[in-house]
Design an enzyme around this catalytic site. Structure first.
Site, PDB file in Angstrom:
ATOM      1  N   HIS A 123      -4.311  -4.569   0.972  1.00  0.00           N
ATOM      2  CA  HIS A 123      -4.117  -3.806   2.213  1.00  0.00           C
ATOM      3  C   HIS A 123      -5.442  -3.319   2.801  1.00  0.00           C
ATOM      4  O   HIS A 123      -5.503  -2.974   3.974  1.00  0.00           O
ATOM      5  CB  HIS A 123      -3.209  -2.610   1.921  1.00  0.00           C
ATOM      6  CG  HIS A 123      -2.188  -2.320   2.976  1.00  0.00           C
ATOM      7  ND1 HIS A 123      -1.796  -3.208   3.949  1.00  0.00           N
ATOM      8  CD2 HIS A 123      -1.452  -1.198   3.203  1.00  0.00           C
ATOM      9  CE1 HIS A 123      -0.872  -2.657   4.727  1.00  0.00           C
ATOM     10  NE2 HIS A 123      -0.651  -1.444   4.295  1.00  0.00           N
ATOM     11  N   ASN A 128      -0.492   3.997   7.878  1.00  0.00           N
ATOM     12  CA  ASN A 128       0.607   4.246   8.823  1.00  0.00           C
ATOM     13  C   ASN A 128       0.247   5.225   9.933  1.00  0.00           C
ATOM     14  O   ASN A 128       0.984   5.345  10.903  1.00  0.00           O
ATOM     15  CB  ASN A 128       1.838   4.746   8.072  1.00  0.00           C
ATOM     16  CG  ASN A 128       2.374   3.721   7.103  1.00  0.00           C
ATOM     17  OD1 ASN A 128       1.892   2.589   7.033  1.00  0.00           O
ATOM     18  ND2 ASN A 128       3.372   4.099   6.342  1.00  0.00           N
ATOM     19  N   ASP A 179      -5.343  -6.771   7.045  1.00  0.00           N
ATOM     20  CA  ASP A 179      -4.703  -7.714   6.133  1.00  0.00           C
ATOM     21  C   ASP A 179      -3.513  -8.349   6.826  1.00  0.00           C
ATOM     22  O   ASP A 179      -2.916  -7.762   7.711  1.00  0.00           O
ATOM     23  CB  ASP A 179      -4.246  -6.984   4.865  1.00  0.00           C
ATOM     24  CG  ASP A 179      -3.223  -5.892   5.162  1.00  0.00           C
ATOM     25  OD1 ASP A 179      -3.568  -4.950   5.898  1.00  0.00           O
ATOM     26  OD2 ASP A 179      -2.083  -5.983   4.678  1.00  0.00           O
ATOM     27  N   ASN A 183       2.549  -1.904   9.399  1.00  0.00           N
ATOM     28  CA  ASN A 183       2.697  -0.511   9.823  1.00  0.00           C
ATOM     29  C   ASN A 183       1.431   0.072  10.445  1.00  0.00           C
ATOM     30  O   ASN A 183       1.518   0.894  11.356  1.00  0.00           O
ATOM     31  CB  ASN A 183       3.168   0.354   8.657  1.00  0.00           C
ATOM     32  CG  ASN A 183       4.594   0.036   8.260  1.00  0.00           C
ATOM     33  OD1 ASN A 183       5.384  -0.429   9.081  1.00  0.00           O
ATOM     34  ND2 ASN A 183       4.926   0.257   7.008  1.00  0.00           N
TER      35      ASN A 183
END
Length: 185
Positions: free
Chosen positions: A19, A71, A102, A123
């Site tokens: 991520h 997020n 990513d 997100n």
């Protein structure tokens, strides 16, 4: 001017996770151009603004790592851009903004640079779309899928797993390729 934003999660526990490919890209560029990122708590970002010279051509760049969790990256990015680069917030001015992230829709070792198009689900990008009010910027999609057909791991868990050394090398190789594409005159 290029404003390049890397998405990721702050903290040691997230280093070398899939991520954090966007953070890895920004760190690579900072090292390549001998730039030091500094933390600004007012905007909750690590960033550097600099002029670089490539093949005799000067170019202004701003490298940013959002230090909010993935997020919430849109809130952080909007605040920073509103202060330093308000013109980039306009939808038709998205030519100078590149968001590196990513992408589980691409295999590890692949990348795509596309304007206004990201992965099916992300997100961090959804937060940016919401807070900028558009998708009209460059998406640097860094492939992270190394599952080789084994989809038994939930995507939300997989992206937070650390990459092994071979996977890290593959990501570094593609990041070097991307940097060459973005910064060659």
């Amino acid at each position: 001017m290029k404003v390049i934003v890397g998405l990721g999660n702050p903290g040691k526990e997230y280093e070398n996770t899939r991520h954090n490919a966007g953070f890895t890209f920004i760190d690579f560029l900072a090292k390549k151009f001998s730039l030091n990122l500094h933390f600004d708590k007012k905007f909750n970002v690590e960033y550097v603004k600099a002029e670089i010279i490539q093949n005799g051509v000067a170019e202004d760049i701003c490298l940013i790592k959002t230090m909010a969790f993935m997020n919430n990256s849109g809130i952080t990015l909007r605040t920073f851009l509103a202060y330093f680069y308000a013109d980039i917030l306009e939808e038709d001015e998205g030519n100078h903004l590149i968001v590196a992230h990513d992408d589980l829709d691409l295999d590890l070792g692949q990348f795509k640079l596309q304007k206004g198009k990201g992965p099916k689900v992300h997100n961090g990008l959804n937060s940016i779309y919401k807070h900028l009010g558009h998708k009209n910027f460059w998406h640097l999609r860094l492939g992270i899928d190394a599952r080789v057909g084994n989809r038994s791991i939930e995507p939300s868990s997989y992206v937070l797993m650390k990459m092994n050394q071979i996977e890290q090398k593959q990501l570094q190789t593609v990041i070097d390729e991307v940097a060459t594409c973005l910064f060659s005159a």
